[in-house]
Structure formats: structure tokens, C-alpha cells
Design an enzyme around this catalytic site. Structure first.
Site, PDB file in Angstrom:
ATOM      1  N   ALA A 135      -2.823  -0.413  16.993  1.00 35.99           N
ATOM      2  CA  ALA A 135      -1.390  -0.711  16.886  1.00 35.99           C
ATOM      3  C   ALA A 135      -1.110  -1.744  15.806  1.00 35.99           C
ATOM      4  O   ALA A 135      -1.131  -2.958  16.054  1.00 35.99           O
ATOM      5  CB  ALA A 135      -0.861  -1.166  18.239  1.00 35.99           C
ATOM      6  N   LEU A 136      -0.840  -1.240  14.609  1.00 32.48           N
ATOM      7  CA  LEU A 136      -0.525  -2.114  13.470  1.00 32.48           C
ATOM      8  C   LEU A 136       0.932  -1.915  13.031  1.00 32.48           C
ATOM      9  O   LEU A 136       1.698  -2.874  12.940  1.00 32.48           O
ATOM     10  CB  LEU A 136      -1.488  -1.797  12.309  1.00 32.48           C
ATOM     11  CG  LEU A 136      -1.217  -2.479  10.974  1.00 32.48           C
ATOM     12  CD1 LEU A 136      -1.327  -3.991  11.083  1.00 32.48           C
ATOM     13  CD2 LEU A 136      -2.200  -1.986   9.907  1.00 32.48           C
ATOM     14  N   ALA A 141       7.561  -2.685   9.181  1.00 30.98           N
ATOM     15  CA  ALA A 141       6.340  -2.951   8.401  1.00 30.98           C
ATOM     16  C   ALA A 141       5.353  -1.803   8.538  1.00 30.98           C
ATOM     17  O   ALA A 141       4.734  -1.621   9.587  1.00 30.98           O
ATOM     18  CB  ALA A 141       5.689  -4.254   8.879  1.00 30.98           C
ATOM     19  N   ILE A 168       2.389   4.916  17.120  1.00 28.13           N
ATOM     20  CA  ILE A 168       1.038   4.609  17.601  1.00 28.13           C
ATOM     21  C   ILE A 168       0.411   5.831  18.279  1.00 28.13           C
ATOM     22  O   ILE A 168       0.823   6.249  19.368  1.00 28.13           O
ATOM     23  CB  ILE A 168       1.030   3.372  18.537  1.00 28.13           C
ATOM     24  CG1 ILE A 168       1.759   2.200  17.854  1.00 28.13           C
ATOM     25  CG2 ILE A 168      -0.398   3.016  18.938  1.00 28.13           C
ATOM     26  CD1 ILE A 168       1.244   1.815  16.466  1.00 28.13           C
ATOM     27  N   GLN A 347       1.676  31.467   1.170  1.00 28.53           N
ATOM     28  CA  GLN A 347       2.236  32.439   0.229  1.00 28.53           C
ATOM     29  C   GLN A 347       1.471  33.762   0.301  1.00 28.53           C
ATOM     30  O   GLN A 347       2.055  34.845   0.281  1.00 28.53           O
ATOM     31  CB  GLN A 347       2.187  31.852  -1.197  1.00 28.53           C
ATOM     32  CG  GLN A 347       3.077  32.542  -2.193  1.00 28.53           C
ATOM     33  CD  GLN A 347       4.562  32.346  -1.851  1.00 28.53           C
ATOM     34  OE1 GLN A 347       4.929  31.474  -1.078  1.00 28.53           O
ATOM     35  NE2 GLN A 347       5.397  33.217  -2.385  1.00 28.53           N
ATOM     36  N   GLU A 374      -2.346   6.132   7.135  1.00 30.76           N
ATOM     37  CA  GLU A 374      -3.423   5.296   6.574  1.00 30.76           C
ATOM     38  C   GLU A 374      -3.274   5.041   5.083  1.00 30.76           C
ATOM     39  O   GLU A 374      -4.231   5.186   4.322  1.00 30.76           O
ATOM     40  CB  GLU A 374      -4.795   5.922   6.870  1.00 30.76           C
ATOM     41  CG  GLU A 374      -5.329   5.462   8.207  1.00 30.76           C
ATOM     42  CD  GLU A 374      -6.828   5.590   8.331  1.00 30.76           C
ATOM     43  OE1 GLU A 374      -7.535   5.197   7.393  1.00 30.76           O
ATOM     44  OE2 GLU A 374      -7.256   6.091   9.364  1.00 30.76           O
TER      45      GLU A 374
HETATM   46  C1  LIG Z   1       1.383  10.990  12.444  1.00 28.15           C
HETATM   47  C2  LIG Z   1       1.280   9.528  12.229  1.00 28.15           C
HETATM   48  C3  LIG Z   1       0.324   8.798  12.923  1.00 28.15           C
HETATM   49  C4  LIG Z   1       0.236   7.411  12.778  1.00 28.15           C
HETATM   50  N1  LIG Z   1      -0.648   6.703  13.555  1.00 28.15           N
HETATM   51  C5  LIG Z   1      -0.640   5.351  13.486  1.00 28.15           C
HETATM   52  C6  LIG Z   1      -1.442   4.577  14.392  1.00 28.15           C
HETATM   53  O1  LIG Z   1      -2.167   5.106  15.255  1.00 28.15           O
HETATM   54  N2  LIG Z   1      -1.392   3.226  14.294  1.00 28.15           N
HETATM   55  C7  LIG Z   1      -0.621   2.569  13.370  1.00 28.15           C
HETATM   56  O2  LIG Z   1      -0.619   1.354  13.349  1.00 28.15           O
HETATM   57  N3  LIG Z   1       0.171   3.288  12.499  1.00 28.15           N
HETATM   58  C8  LIG Z   1       0.184   4.642  12.546  1.00 28.15           C
HETATM   59  N4  LIG Z   1       0.989   5.365  11.693  1.00 28.15           N
HETATM   60  C9  LIG Z   1       1.838   4.672  10.727  1.00 28.15           C
HETATM   61  C10 LIG Z   1       1.446   4.878   9.266  1.00 28.15           C
HETATM   62  O3  LIG Z   1       0.278   4.155   8.979  1.00 28.15           O
HETATM   63  C11 LIG Z   1       2.653   4.479   8.398  1.00 28.15           C
HETATM   64  O4  LIG Z   1       3.648   5.455   8.610  1.00 28.15           O
HETATM   65  C12 LIG Z   1       2.301   4.380   6.935  1.00 28.15           C
HETATM   66  O5  LIG Z   1       1.485   3.276   6.686  1.00 28.15           O
HETATM   67  C13 LIG Z   1       3.563   4.265   6.055  1.00 28.15           C
HETATM   68  O6  LIG Z   1       4.401   3.262   6.508  1.00 28.15           O
HETATM   69  P1  LIG Z   1       5.981   3.559   6.731  1.00 28.15           P
HETATM   70  O7  LIG Z   1       6.106   4.810   7.518  1.00 28.15           O
HETATM   71  O8  LIG Z   1       6.589   2.335   7.296  1.00 28.15           O
HETATM   72  O9  LIG Z   1       6.554   3.829   5.298  1.00 28.15           O
HETATM   73  P2  LIG Z   1       7.084   2.711   4.278  1.00 28.15           P
HETATM   74  O10 LIG Z   1       6.087   1.642   4.124  1.00 28.15           O
HETATM   75  O11 LIG Z   1       8.454   2.310   4.670  1.00 28.15           O
HETATM   76  O12 LIG Z   1       7.164   3.532   2.927  1.00 28.15           O
HETATM   77  C14 LIG Z   1       8.240   4.431   2.633  1.00 28.15           C
HETATM   78  C15 LIG Z   1       7.952   5.100   1.299  1.00 28.15           C
HETATM   79  O13 LIG Z   1       7.911   4.123   0.270  1.00 28.15           O
HETATM   80  C16 LIG Z   1       6.673   4.208  -0.427  1.00 28.15           C
HETATM   81  N5  LIG Z   1       6.278   2.877  -0.891  1.00 28.15           N
HETATM   82  C17 LIG Z   1       6.088   1.771  -0.139  1.00 28.15           C
HETATM   83  N6  LIG Z   1       5.741   0.722  -0.908  1.00 28.15           N
HETATM   84  C18 LIG Z   1       5.690   1.199  -2.194  1.00 28.15           C
HETATM   85  C19 LIG Z   1       5.368   0.624  -3.456  1.00 28.15           C
HETATM   86  N7  LIG Z   1       4.995  -0.646  -3.556  1.00 28.15           N
HETATM   87  N8  LIG Z   1       5.426   1.418  -4.546  1.00 28.15           N
HETATM   88  C20 LIG Z   1       5.800   2.712  -4.457  1.00 28.15           C
HETATM   89  N9  LIG Z   1       6.115   3.316  -3.286  1.00 28.15           N
HETATM   90  C21 LIG Z   1       6.053   2.574  -2.174  1.00 28.15           C
HETATM   91  C22 LIG Z   1       5.690   4.781   0.571  1.00 28.15           C
HETATM   92  O14 LIG Z   1       4.587   5.367  -0.061  1.00 28.15           O
HETATM   93  C23 LIG Z   1       6.579   5.807   1.259  1.00 28.15           C
HETATM   94  O15 LIG Z   1       6.662   6.948   0.472  1.00 28.15           O
HETATM   95  C24 LIG Z   1       1.086   6.746  11.836  1.00 28.15           C
HETATM   96  C25 LIG Z   1       2.018   7.492  11.115  1.00 28.15           C
HETATM   97  C26 LIG Z   1       2.139   8.850  11.305  1.00 28.15           C
HETATM   98  C27 LIG Z   1       3.180   9.609  10.542  1.00 28.15           C
END
Ligand SMILES: Cc1cc2nc3c(=O)[nH]c(=O)nc-3n(C[C@H](O)[C@H](O)[C@H](O)COP(=O)(O)OP(=O)(O)OC[C@H]3O[C@@H](n4cnc5c(N)ncnc54)[C@H](O)[C@@H]3O)c2cc1C
Length: 390
Positions: A135-136, A141, A168, A347, A374
Site C-alpha cells: 500500500a503505497l 500521490a 491497492i 485485428q 509500477e
Molecule cells: C491495476 C492497478 C494496480 C495497482 N496496484 C497497486 C498496488 O498494489 N499498490 C500500490 O501502492 N499502487 C498500485 N497501483 C497504483 C499505480 O502504481 C499508480 O497508478 C501509478 O504509479 C501511477 O500513479 P497515478 O495513477 O497517480 O498517476 P499520476 O501520477 O497522477 O500520473 C498521471 C499521468 O501523468 C504522467 N506523469 C506523471 N508525472 C510525470 C512527469 N514528471 N512527466 C511526464 N508525465 C508524467 C503519468 O505517467 C500519467 O500518465 C495500481 C494501479 C493500477 C492501475
């Protein structure tokens, strides 16, 4: 330079595939309709756990961990080969029979915990007697993980934990969570974020809403912590260095996600080329048309490139290196490659490709998500660009 897979790893891979065909295939067959309809029942989840236990009895599950905690000490290359080969079989019920790359499975991160904590939490995970979640991420964030707001405030020999996590995986079913919380707001990623093991049954630990994705119910939830009292002894690693402890395993983790996408892409090419040999239009199998052949050929080339980059990354990690650039390249390339390959496969299947009963549309949806989890593609590009001094 020797490009052959070592014979001992070849042997493990082949017995793992026999395990999948013997144990997983019949369960897959039993639930074919529900899998197709993406309706995961409690009975199916229990059947998946049962497969996980069977895998743990032999030792595949958690094989990447050291013998002292019940693993085999399998190399990153060895686990990479298993993840790839398993994914290429295309069994949906096989998700979770190996530790990596599932965030609910035994994680090397817990090797940073005290021997007492390892005995209590990691050993039962390796035996598939318990499950966990990582859980990160929080609503405010994700990519910028050091911006988390969840706070752990010291109160004698406990921390008082408050905050909300989301996305999570396995959060609803986990016996415990590894939660990342701010212990020093001034320092943040520089020594102010701590990883804590938090038992599910502690008062104030709540499971929030389920978060369904474009790939269906992939088991993500919100987790809410309200004044949860966590013993100080539940720290993973040192106070303030949870972030660094987690980052230490990122390179291997990216090899495993890369291998998963590689195997799924391989599966898409296999089923699409079989279909191309059978499906006829204008009196000929569609595989006789250059338009179809070129799509498959492009996929084969991309898969081959991805395979060698992935094995190379795994090998570098096994040599004790910290291949940050290579791990970002693999995470970026393999996830995007699998999207392209599954798109072409759809396709080739034509209308059958977009039906939920077809074999590839669910892979197309699943690998789309892998470009975000990730470390999204943009973050990988950012890391790669940094190696150019930018
Ligand atoms: C199916 C699934 C399973 C997951 N499982 C877990 C889990 O078990 N535990 C956990 O802790 N998390 C989990 N996550 C969370 C996942 O790690 C995050 O969704 C991911 O890190 C992206 O963060 P965000 O969704 O907040 O997107 P954001 O950080 O808000 O990013 C939004 C967009 O902006 C882009 N962006 C951000 N910063 C920049 C930059 N500096 N330059 C250019 N582009 C940028 C990103 O690439 C993205 O396209 C999961 C997510 C999903 C979808």
C-alpha cells in the site's frame, strides 16, 4: 557470452509448465464461462488460492526467496523464465501461482524486516497460508510517491496511522498490508517515509470502495486507516527508509513485469497465427495474405527484442548490479510492445477479436494497465532520459 538457458533452469521451467497443464488447465476449463464473463465468484477465488497452495507445496510460489524463509533462492533469471513461460500458456487461473509479479505475493521487501517479523509474516506468505498487499499509492500521490500524506506518528511503542490508500491490489483479502507512511514530513523521501506491517484486524483498518478497471474486477480497493495503533516493532527495515527498501527490489520487479508482458504477447502471436491458418476469406486462409503475415512478423520481431532485453536485465540483477536504465527500458518497451502485439492479434481475429469470448481481447485490456502500474511509461522515459544527463 552464452545465450543458452542454463540446463537446470530449463528443467525447472519444463516441470513448472507440466504443473500448469496438470493442475491449472482443468480448473480453467471448469470456470471457462465465468472467466469469459469476468464474473469472479468466491468459489473461483478459493480455487485460485488452492492452486497457489499447490504451487507453494512444490516450491514454485516464493521460489525467488532464500531457503531460510522457505524459498529456493531461485535467480532473477530463473523466476523471469517461469513468469514468461507461465504467461505464454494463457491460463487466467494461473495468476498468482507464482510469487512475482503479484503485489499480494511474498515480496523480497520483507527480507528487510527483523527475523521475528519474517517468521511471522514472510514464512506463512511463502507457504501461501497468508496473503498481503502493498500500500503505497494514494489519491494525491502516484508517480510522485514521495508526496504521500498517510502519517505515522510515534506514541510510545506504537505509531498512530492515519490516511487513505487507493488502487491497492488484494487489499480486500490480504491478511496484512505493508503500508508506506510519512514519519518525518521535513525529510520525506530523504529519510522520512517508513514501511510498516499493518494487520488487517487492527481497529481502524478499513477496506473502502472496490475499484474496477478496464480489465474488469482486477482486485483493487481503497484502504482507509483511522487512528490505527501499529507496534513500532512492525517496521520493515529502518525508520524513515521504507522507500529506499522498496526501491531496492524495483529492478527485479521490472524484469518480472517485462516477462509477464513478454509471455502474454507470445500467447497472442500463437493463437493469432493458429487462427490465420484456419480462417478463410476469398478462398484462402487469411495467413496467406501478406497484410496478415506482416502483422505477425512485426510482432515476432518485437517479442524477440523484448526477450533478450529482459533476460539481460535479469542477468544484470543476478550479477549484483543496479541496472536502473535497463529496468526502465524493459518496463517501458515490454508493456508497450504487448499492447501493440495484442492489438494486432485482435485485428487478425476480426470481429471475433473484439468479442469477449475471443482469446485476446482480455489480454489487450490487461496489458494496457501494465503501462501504468509500477511506474507509468512517462516515468520510465524520464528515468532513461536522465541517463543522458538531462
Ligand atoms: C491495476 C492497478 C494496480 C495497482 N496496484 C497497486 C498496488 O498494489 N499498490 C500500490 O501502492 N499502487 C498500485 N497501483 C497504483 C499505480 O502504481 C499508480 O497508478 C501509478 O504509479 C501511477 O500513479 P497515478 O495513477 O497517480 O498517476 P499520476 O501520477 O497522477 O500520473 C498521471 C499521468 O501523468 C504522467 N506523469 C506523471 N508525472 C510525470 C512527469 N514528471 N512527466 C511526464 N508525465 C508524467 C503519468 O505517467 C500519467 O500518465 C495500481 C494501479 C493500477 C492501475
Amino acid at each position: 557470452m552464452d545465450f543458452r538457458v542454463p540446463p537446470e533452469l530449463e528443467e525447472i521451467r519444463s516441470s513448472f509448465l507440466s504443473f500448469l497443464d496438470r493442475e491449472v488447465q482443468p480448473v480453467e476449463e471448469r470456470y471457462r464461462q465465468q472467466i469469459q464473463d469476468d464474473e469472479w465468484t468466491d468459489e473461483m477465488r478459493e480455487a485460485a488460492m488452492d492452486l497457489r497452495r499447490k504451487s507453494a507445496e512444490i516450491g514454485y510460489y516464493g521460489a525467488h526467496l532464500p531457503e531460510e524463509v522457505g524459498g529456493w533462492g531461485l535467480s532473477v533469471l530463473g523466476m523471469t523464465l517461469l513468469v514468461e513461460a507461465g504467461a505464454a500458456r494463457g491460463y487466467r487461473m494461473a495468476v498468482g501461482v507464482l510469487g512475482p509479479p503479484n503485489p499480494e505475493a511474498p515480496t523480497p521487501l520483507l527480507l528487510n524486516a527483523t527475523p521475528e517479523l519474517q517468521k511471522k509474516y514472510l514464512v506463512p506468505l511463502v507457504k501461501a497460508e497468508k496473503t498481503m498487499c502493498f500500500a503505497l499509492t494514494e489519491p494525491d500521490a502516484g508517480s510522485d510517491a514521495q508526496a504521500i500524506r498517510t502519517r505515522a506518528v510515534r506514541d510510545g511503542d506504537h505509531y498512530i496511522l492515519n490516511g487513505t490508500k487507493h488502487f491497492i491490489t488484494n487489499g480486500a483479502n490480504a491478511d496484512f498490508a505493508v503500508v508506506f507512511a510519512v514519519t518525518d514530513p521535513e525529510l520525506r523521501a530523504g529519510g522520512g517515509i517508513t514501511a510498516l506491517i499493518v494487520d488487517k484486524d487492527l481497529p481502524g483498518f478499513k477496506v473502502g470502495k472496490r475499484q474496477k478497471t478496464l480489465a474488469g474486477d482486477t482486485n483493487q480497493v481503497e484502504l482507509i486507516f483511522e487512528d490505527v495503533r501499529v507496534p513500532v516493532t512492525n517496521i520493515v527495515g529502518e525508520e524513515g527508509f521504507g522507500f529506499q527498501a522498496a526501491m531496492g527490489f524495483l529492478n527485479a520487479g521490472r524484469a518480472y513485469i517485462g516477462a509477464l508482458c513478454l509471455g502474454l504477447a507470445d500467447y497472442c502471436v500463437r493463437v493469432a497465427s493458429e487462427y490465420a491458418k484456419e480462417r478463410k476469406t476469398f478462398g484462402k486462409p487469411i495467413g496467406k495474405y501478406q497484410g496478415i503475415q506482416f502483422m505477425l512478423a512485426d510482432s515476432v520481431v518485437e517479442i524477440e527484442a523484448a526477450r533478450w532485453m529482459t533476460y539481460h536485465l535479469a542477468w544484470l540483477v543476478d550479477q549484483g548490479e543496479q541496472p536502473i536504465k535497463e529496468s526502465s527500458i524493459v518496463k517501458l518497451y515490454n508493456t508497450e510492445m504487448a499492447s501493440r502485439v495484442s492489438d494486432r492479434a485482435i485485428q487478425i481475429f476480426g470481429g471475433m477479436g473484439v468479442l469477449t469470448e475471443g482469446p485476446v481481447e482480455r489480454i489487450f485490456r490487461f496489458v494496457r494497465m501494465m503501462r501504468i502500474v509500477e511506474g507509468a511509461s512517462e516515468i520510465q522515459r524520464m528515468i532513461i532520459a536522465r541517463t543522458l544527463g538531462l
